[in-house]
Design a protein around this motif. Sequence first.
Motif, short mmCIF file in Angstrom:
data_model
loop_
_atom_site.label_atom_id
_atom_site.label_comp_id
_atom_site.label_asym_id
_atom_site.label_seq_id
_atom_site.Cartn_x
_atom_site.Cartn_y
_atom_site.Cartn_z
N ILE A 187 0.68 -1.10 0.03
CA ILE A 187 0.08 -0.01 0.10
C ILE A 187 1.07 1.14 -0.20
O ILE A 187 1.71 1.30 0.84
CB ILE A 187 -1.13 0.05 1.31
CG1 ILE A 187 -2.05 -1.22 1.46
CG2 ILE A 187 -1.56 1.34 1.38
CD1 ILE A 187 -2.76 -1.23 2.34
N THR A 188 0.51 2.13 -1.14
CA THR A 188 1.12 3.56 -0.79
C THR A 188 -0.01 4.48 -1.25
O THR A 188 -0.95 4.27 -1.93
CB THR A 188 2.36 3.61 -1.86
OG1 THR A 188 2.87 4.85 -1.91
CG2 THR A 188 1.95 3.42 -3.29
N SER A 189 0.46 5.70 -0.63
CA SER A 189 -0.59 6.72 -1.00
C SER A 189 -0.41 7.54 -2.19
O SER A 189 -1.28 7.90 -2.89
CB SER A 189 -0.83 7.85 0.32
OG SER A 189 -0.96 7.08 1.39
N ASN A 190 0.92 7.72 -2.33
CA ASN A 190 1.26 8.74 -3.58
C ASN A 190 2.33 7.90 -4.42
O ASN A 190 3.62 8.25 -3.77
CB ASN A 190 1.40 10.19 -2.98
CG ASN A 190 0.40 10.76 -2.54
OD1 ASN A 190 -0.58 11.03 -3.53
ND2 ASN A 190 0.71 11.18 -1.47
N GLY A 191 2.14 7.11 -5.31
CA GLY A 191 3.14 6.36 -5.99
C GLY A 191 2.67 5.27 -6.60
O GLY A 191 1.50 4.65 -6.48
N SER A 192 3.50 4.82 -7.77
CA SER A 192 2.96 3.79 -8.65
C SER A 192 3.54 2.31 -7.72
O SER A 192 4.39 2.23 -6.82
CB SER A 192 3.69 3.59 -9.97
OG SER A 192 5.05 3.63 -9.65
N ILE A 193 3.03 1.27 -8.31
CA ILE A 193 3.06 -0.35 -7.65
C ILE A 193 3.38 -1.02 -8.88
O ILE A 193 2.60 -1.16 -9.97
CB ILE A 193 1.90 -0.75 -6.91
CG1 ILE A 193 1.87 -0.12 -5.73
CG2 ILE A 193 2.28 -2.08 -6.60
CD1 ILE A 193 0.48 -0.37 -4.83
#
Length: 273
Positions: A187-193
């Motif tokens: 999980i990230t708020s601002n960024g790609s996976i």
Amino acid sequence: MTLLILLLSVAIIFLINTQAFAAGRVSATREVELTPEIESISIRGYNGSIQWNPVLPGEKPRVVMKKQIFGFLHDTMMNYLNDLEVEEHSTANGLDIEIRKLRKPFGVISSQVSLTLYASPEQIKKFAARVSNGAITINASFECPLILDTSNGSITLRSGVGSLRLGSSNGKIDLGNVKLAGSSQVITSNGSIGGWVGLDEEGEYIFETSNGKIDLAFPGETKGTFHLSTSNGRVNFALGNQVSNGKWAMIELGEGPTVKICTSNGSIDVRGN
């Protein structure tokens, strides 16, 4: 008033010429050797990168800690460098490292402590790292659960096997080539996976970001139920014999794990490989 300003200017020039002001950086490095019994590593920092690198042939397993202080008063910077605490707590099979942030005095602009673990994947059975500002990078081919969290920074894996609990507030997450052994959260708020991901036969797997694209590849024979959604973007799913395009999709590929993939702002691309 003019005389006062003149006197202050002269004093500052004097201090600079006598090197009382020394704009720049001071640093110190030390190592902690790992005994063969150490299997669990936990690191908590506040500012600075955290890495796990494989140990090279002939080298000893260890943790390298580098403290750096940035500022303009040399003596104050050196005192701050010496006072900056890196606490170590050892148990029979674990090492816990915590960096305690100090209040900055006048003359110190910022500080950071970067930590690098050098150890083989066979030795480490659990690895956890948390930092407020800094990237976390796992260059070793891990064979254990990873618990990684950063508030401002990226998380990068190269390859490995284990369950994951990864979180970033502002940063991309690159999974590399991993086999997830058990339920996992990325999980990230601002960024790609992104990355290549193998799944276990059961469990729940979550890949979620608020602002960023998600680009994941899975083995072509992957089973399970996929729940995919985006608010601003498209879902492009091409895995097994299923193809789907749109804002959301629920795809059943047979009995297996549950996979949730979602973003608020960005596209989702899932493909077989």
